[in-house]
Design an enzyme around this catalytic site. Sequence first.
Site, mmCIF file in Angstrom:
data_model
loop_
_atom_site.group_PDB
_atom_site.id
_atom_site.type_symbol
_atom_site.label_atom_id
_atom_site.label_comp_id
_atom_site.label_asym_id
_atom_site.label_seq_id
_atom_site.Cartn_x
_atom_site.Cartn_y
_atom_site.Cartn_z
ATOM 1 N N TYR A 13 -1.765 -0.322 10.250
ATOM 2 C CA TYR A 13 -1.934 -0.860 8.898
ATOM 3 C C TYR A 13 -0.734 -0.489 8.024
ATOM 4 C CZ TYR A 13 -3.756 -1.259 4.122
ATOM 5 O OH TYR A 13 -3.913 -1.561 2.787
ATOM 6 N N SER A 18 0.845 -1.190 0.000
ATOM 7 C CA SER A 18 0.000 0.000 0.000
ATOM 8 C C SER A 18 0.875 1.233 0.000
ATOM 9 C CB SER A 18 -0.887 0.010 1.253
ATOM 10 O OG SER A 18 -1.565 1.255 1.380
#
Length: 200
Positions: free
Chosen positions: A160, A146
Amino acid sequence: MNADKKTLLVTGGSRGIGAAICRQASRAGYGVAINYVSNRAAAEALVAELEAAGGEAFAVRGDVGNEADVVAMFEAVDRAFGRLDAFVNNAGIVDVKARVDEMSAERIERMMRINVVGSFLCAREAVKRMSTRHCGKGGAIVNLSSAAARLGSPGEYVDYAASKGAIDTLTVGLAREVALEGIRVNAVSPGITETDIHAS
């Protein structure tokens, strides 16, 4: 199944980015194994969609955060397809927006268990099937990282982001580890993508 047909397993393949990967792979001629953890209906609907378009697919339940589930999932692919040519480490979670000083140990441990430990366990099983060291014929592994790994997601999802930073490191290390064993390892790092991962 046609012995020459390539096969793919996608974790978290029933929805969002994973489902898009499954559709594209099926159009390219792959037999597709669609992993899901709880939404069986979505996985089976995608299987039906791919089969209606002439593809070959099946759904397999498994929680990537559970080692026994991971092993069973790959064994199901062995039984169904007899080979594994490509694997996409897509399954992952986010949580509600929070600062680090608001995060519980339970939240952080769950994030790392699913996003990091799960990705390692799945990569391990894929390598066991693909590597020439294990009598495999090579293959490709794609990890979902990501943009958050670079940006840190302050005030939102630092946990995350950190988990995806670990995926970047896994990708580089594993790629170098298995490059001479016929396996190509890459990562893709999407930005914000409109899927139901955030809603769920």
